[in-house]
Design a protein around this motif. Structure first.
Motif, short mmCIF file in Angstrom:
data_model
loop_
_atom_site.label_atom_id
_atom_site.label_comp_id
_atom_site.label_asym_id
_atom_site.label_seq_id
_atom_site.Cartn_x
_atom_site.Cartn_y
_atom_site.Cartn_z
N ALA A 182 3.68 -0.80 -8.49
CA ALA A 182 3.80 -1.67 -7.33
C ALA A 182 5.23 -2.12 -7.19
CB ALA A 182 2.87 -2.87 -7.47
N ALA A 183 5.60 -2.48 -5.98
CA ALA A 183 6.94 -2.97 -5.74
C ALA A 183 6.86 -4.17 -4.80
CB ALA A 183 7.81 -1.88 -5.11
N SER A 184 7.79 -5.05 -4.94
CA SER A 184 7.87 -6.22 -4.07
C SER A 184 9.09 -6.03 -3.17
CB SER A 184 8.01 -7.48 -4.90
OG SER A 184 8.15 -8.60 -4.06
N ILE A 185 8.88 -6.19 -1.87
CA ILE A 185 9.97 -6.01 -0.92
C ILE A 185 10.10 -7.28 -0.10
CG2 ILE A 185 10.77 -4.67 1.05
CD1 ILE A 185 9.08 -2.36 0.00
N VAL A 186 11.31 -7.78 0.02
CA VAL A 186 11.58 -8.96 0.83
C VAL A 186 12.26 -8.48 2.11
CG1 VAL A 186 12.79 -11.16 0.97
CG2 VAL A 186 11.81 -10.40 -1.21
#
Length: 74
Positions: free
Chosen positions: A2-6
């Protein structure tokens, strides 16, 4: 994984969207197809069989059942 993108800016979606109620057969077909693609073949089979029992002409259930049988080598 998973990745978190802002995101810097808010995304604006233009246009009109409307919902649509699904039949019980369609719900079972969608869930069965999801399980099929997750390689959970036995569980997919149960839901796809339910979908076809409710609506034997449901194209999505027929298609997913065909793919399921190929993966099961049946």
């Amino acid at each position: 994984p998973a990745a978190s993108i802002v995101l810097d800016a808010k995304i604006k979606i233009e246009g009109e969207f409307r919902g649509e109620r699904l039949s019980e057969a369609e719900i079972n077909a969608y869930l069965g197809d999801l399980l099929l693609h997750g390689e959970r073949l036995a569980e997919a089979s149960v839901l796809l069989e339910k979908a076809l029992a409710l609506n034997p002409d449901l194209a999505s259930a027929l298609t997913s059942t065909g793919l399921l049988r190929v993966r099961q080598e049946k």
